[in-house]
Design a protein around this motif. Structure first.
Motif, PDB file in Angstrom:
ATOM      1  N   PHE A 149       0.839  -1.191   0.000  1.00 48.18           N
ATOM      2  CA  PHE A 149       0.000   0.000   0.000  1.00 48.18           C
ATOM      3  C   PHE A 149       0.877   1.246   0.000  1.00 48.18           C
ATOM      4  N   GLN A 150       0.537   2.178  -0.910  1.00 44.20           N
ATOM      5  CA  GLN A 150       1.357   3.361  -1.109  1.00 44.20           C
ATOM      6  C   GLN A 150       0.812   4.582  -0.359  1.00 44.20           C
ATOM      7  N   ARG A 151      -0.476   4.831  -0.488  1.00 44.15           N
ATOM      8  CA  ARG A 151      -1.069   5.991   0.174  1.00 44.15           C
ATOM      9  C   ARG A 151      -2.562   5.781   0.338  1.00 44.15           C
ATOM     10  N   THR A 152      -3.152   6.632   1.146  1.00 43.33           N
ATOM     11  CA  THR A 152      -4.585   6.576   1.401  1.00 43.33           C
ATOM     12  C   THR A 152      -5.222   7.882   0.962  1.00 43.33           C
ATOM     13  N   LEU A 153      -6.305   7.766   0.221  1.00 48.21           N
ATOM     14  CA  LEU A 153      -7.028   8.925  -0.294  1.00 48.21           C
ATOM     15  C   LEU A 153      -8.262   9.146   0.573  1.00 48.21           C
ATOM     16  N   ALA A 154      -8.388  10.339   1.141  1.00 44.99           N
ATOM     17  CA  ALA A 154      -9.571  10.681   1.942  1.00 44.99           C
ATOM     18  C   ALA A 154     -10.606  11.298   1.003  1.00 44.99           C
ATOM     19  N   VAL A 155     -11.735  10.634   0.822  1.00 38.72           N
ATOM     20  CA  VAL A 155     -12.759  11.076  -0.122  1.00 38.72           C
ATOM     21  C   VAL A 155     -13.726  12.028   0.576  1.00 38.72           C
ATOM     22  N   THR A 156     -13.923  13.203  -0.031  1.00 36.72           N
ATOM     23  CA  THR A 156     -14.790  14.206   0.583  1.00 36.72           C
ATOM     24  C   THR A 156     -15.795  14.753  -0.420  1.00 36.72           C
ATOM     25  N   LEU A 157     -16.959  15.102   0.092  1.00 36.63           N
ATOM     26  CA  LEU A 157     -18.016  15.750  -0.670  1.00 36.63           C
ATOM     27  C   LEU A 157     -18.277  17.101  -0.028  1.00 36.63           C
ATOM     28  N   ARG A 158     -17.858  18.163  -0.710  1.00 36.69           N
ATOM     29  CA  ARG A 158     -17.921  19.516  -0.162  1.00 36.69           C
ATOM     30  C   ARG A 158     -17.257  19.600   1.223  1.00 36.69           C
ATOM     31  N   GLY A 159     -16.126  18.956   1.351  1.00 33.56           N
ATOM     32  CA  GLY A 159     -15.349  19.018   2.581  1.00 33.56           C
ATOM     33  C   GLY A 159     -15.747  18.012   3.642  1.00 33.56           C
ATOM     34  N   LYS A 160     -16.810  17.237   3.402  1.00 35.72           N
ATOM     35  CA  LYS A 160     -17.261  16.250   4.383  1.00 35.72           C
ATOM     36  C   LYS A 160     -16.951  14.841   3.887  1.00 35.72           C
ATOM     37  N   PRO A 161     -16.479  13.963   4.777  1.00 40.85           N
ATOM     38  CA  PRO A 161     -16.162  12.592   4.371  1.00 40.85           C
ATOM     39  C   PRO A 161     -17.402  11.879   3.836  1.00 40.85           C
ATOM     40  N   LEU A 162     -17.232  11.122   2.763  1.00 42.50           N
ATOM     41  CA  LEU A 162     -18.321  10.315   2.214  1.00 42.50           C
ATOM     42  C   LEU A 162     -17.894   8.857   2.266  1.00 42.50           C
ATOM     43  N   SER A 163     -18.615   8.076   3.035  1.00 41.67           N
ATOM     44  CA  SER A 163     -18.268   6.668   3.199  1.00 41.67           C
ATOM     45  C   SER A 163     -19.197   5.784   2.363  1.00 41.67           C
ATOM     46  N   ARG A 164     -19.096   4.478   2.571  1.00 48.45           N
ATOM     47  CA  ARG A 164     -19.871   3.464   1.853  1.00 48.45           C
ATOM     48  C   ARG A 164     -19.601   3.502   0.343  1.00 48.45           C
ATOM     49  N   LEU A 165     -18.353   3.785   0.003  1.00 42.17           N
ATOM     50  CA  LEU A 165     -17.933   3.735  -1.396  1.00 42.17           C
ATOM     51  C   LEU A 165     -17.761   2.268  -1.772  1.00 42.17           C
ATOM     52  N   ASN A 166     -18.531   1.824  -2.742  1.00 43.98           N
ATOM     53  CA  ASN A 166     -18.562   0.396  -3.033  1.00 43.98           C
ATOM     54  C   ASN A 166     -17.838   0.104  -4.345  1.00 43.98           C
ATOM     55  N   GLU A 167     -18.477  -0.513  -5.303  1.00 40.85           N
ATOM     56  CA  GLU A 167     -17.848  -0.858  -6.575  1.00 40.85           C
ATOM     57  C   GLU A 167     -17.151   0.356  -7.187  1.00 40.85           C
ATOM     58  N   LEU A 168     -15.908   0.155  -7.646  1.00 40.29           N
ATOM     59  CA  LEU A 168     -15.105   1.222  -8.232  1.00 40.29           C
ATOM     60  C   LEU A 168     -14.783   0.923  -9.695  1.00 40.29           C
ATOM     61  N   GLU A 169     -14.586   2.004 -10.468  1.00 40.86           N
ATOM     62  CA  GLU A 169     -14.130   1.857 -11.851  1.00 40.86           C
ATOM     63  C   GLU A 169     -13.301   3.084 -12.224  1.00 40.86           C
ATOM     64  N   TRP A 170     -12.157   2.853 -12.847  1.00 38.88           N
ATOM     65  CA  TRP A 170     -11.309   3.945 -13.327  1.00 38.88           C
ATOM     66  C   TRP A 170     -11.752   4.318 -14.731  1.00 38.88           C
ATOM     67  N   ILE A 171     -12.217   5.553 -14.932  1.00 34.83           N
ATOM     68  CA  ILE A 171     -12.677   6.008 -16.240  1.00 34.83           C
ATOM     69  C   ILE A 171     -12.115   7.411 -16.501  1.00 34.83           C
ATOM     70  N   ASP A 172     -11.330   7.538 -17.571  1.00 33.24           N
ATOM     71  CA  ASP A 172     -10.817   8.835 -18.005  1.00 33.24           C
ATOM     72  C   ASP A 172     -10.150   9.627 -16.875  1.00 33.24           C
ATOM     73  N   GLY A 173      -9.296   8.944 -16.117  1.00 36.88           N
ATOM     74  CA  GLY A 173      -8.494   9.627 -15.107  1.00 36.88           C
ATOM     75  C   GLY A 173      -9.180   9.883 -13.786  1.00 36.88           C
ATOM     76  N   GLU A 174     -10.394   9.357 -13.602  1.00 34.30           N
ATOM     77  CA  GLU A 174     -11.105   9.523 -12.330  1.00 34.30           C
ATOM     78  C   GLU A 174     -11.604   8.171 -11.832  1.00 34.30           C
ATOM     79  N   ILE A 175     -11.897   8.128 -10.553  1.00 30.84           N
ATOM     80  CA  ILE A 175     -12.459   6.925  -9.948  1.00 30.84           C
ATOM     81  C   ILE A 175     -13.967   7.118  -9.816  1.00 30.84           C
TER      82      ILE A 175
END
Length: 258
Positions: free
Chosen positions: A159-185
């Protein structure tokens, strides 16, 4: 927690990012609806946890204890299915193709399985620091979610690093299925009808994609579950989505909400 997440997303869905006072440009979030370009039959018995399209194959990981499996089929025909049933103590989660191998997360057993894409045999197992939820590859690194607001980057066997995901500055959890599309997750938000797109440099959510009522009520069975499953077809440059025990997968295009 589920209600807080849903409330936060719904609040953003009602706002136009232009004209919202005090919103810095770096926090601008665009809301999209979708149009359905194509619909394909999908196995209603699949409890979809991971959906993946490679140039020749459609890959699916299906969850639940005692029922989990990984399946490969020809794409786009859906023929020549081959399946690996996982041990009863493993709950399959996200799936990704990375550096010639297939990676599959498991939920509470905290294992990441490495499979040979041809034989579907397990060739290695890696320990996870938390639960396994969603998984995707950008071609260099794997990115995985664990049910929290964190997404971890995995490269060169660690593991290299951890990304803290935020929505307007607030943490957003329950991120489930992921897909990399055009440089974004892209990430399904569990228990909602929304997908969010995440900047991998900052962890900030840049877009919300609203898929409310994608699967009509008339097509829902008693055991139909939530939206979950995002796959990008690299040949057609097309995005497909589905859900747990859904009868269809849908090719979608984004329509910016005015």
């Amino acid at each position: 927690m589920k209600l807080k997440i849903l409330s936060l997303l719904l609040t953003l869905l009602t706002l136009s990012t232009q004209g919202v006072q005090g919103t810095p440009a770096s926090e601008a979030i665009t809301v999209f609806d979708i149009s359905v370009v194509e619909r394909r039959p999908y196995d209603r018995g699949t409890f979809t946890q991971g959906l993946l399209i490679t140039p020749k194959n459609l890959w699916v990981s299906s969850g639940l204890y005692g029922q989990s499996f990984v399946q490969r089929a020809d794409w786009p025909s859906g023929e020549n299915k081959r399946r690996l049933d996982l041990p009863d103590n493993l709950f399959a989660e996200g799936i990704a193709h990375h550096e010639g191998e297939l990676y599959v997360l498991t939920w509470r057993s905290r294992q990441m399985l490495v499979l040979d894409p041809e034989t579907l045999s397990v060739t290695a197992t890696h320990r996870l620091p938390g639960e396994g939820w969603g998984l995707t590859s950008d071609g260099t690194s794997l990115w995985m979610s664990d049910g929290t607001s964190r997404i971890r980057e995995w490269r060169d066997g660690k593991f290299q690093r951890t990304l803290a995901v935020t929505l307007r500055g607030k943490p957003l959890s329950r991120l489930n299925e992921l897909e990399w599309i055009d440089g974004e997750i892209w990430a399904n938000v569990w228990m909602t009808d929304q997908i969010v797109t995440i900047a991998p440099t900052s962890g900030k959510i840049t877009r919300i994609i609203d898929l409310t009522n994608l699967l009509p009520k008339s097509e829902r069975a008693r055991n139909t579950d939530v939206l979950n499953g995002i796959a990008h077809d690299p040949k057609a440059n097309a995005t497909w989505v589905t859900g747990k025990r859904w009868p269809y997968m849908y090719r979608i295009e984004l329509l910016e909400r005015k």
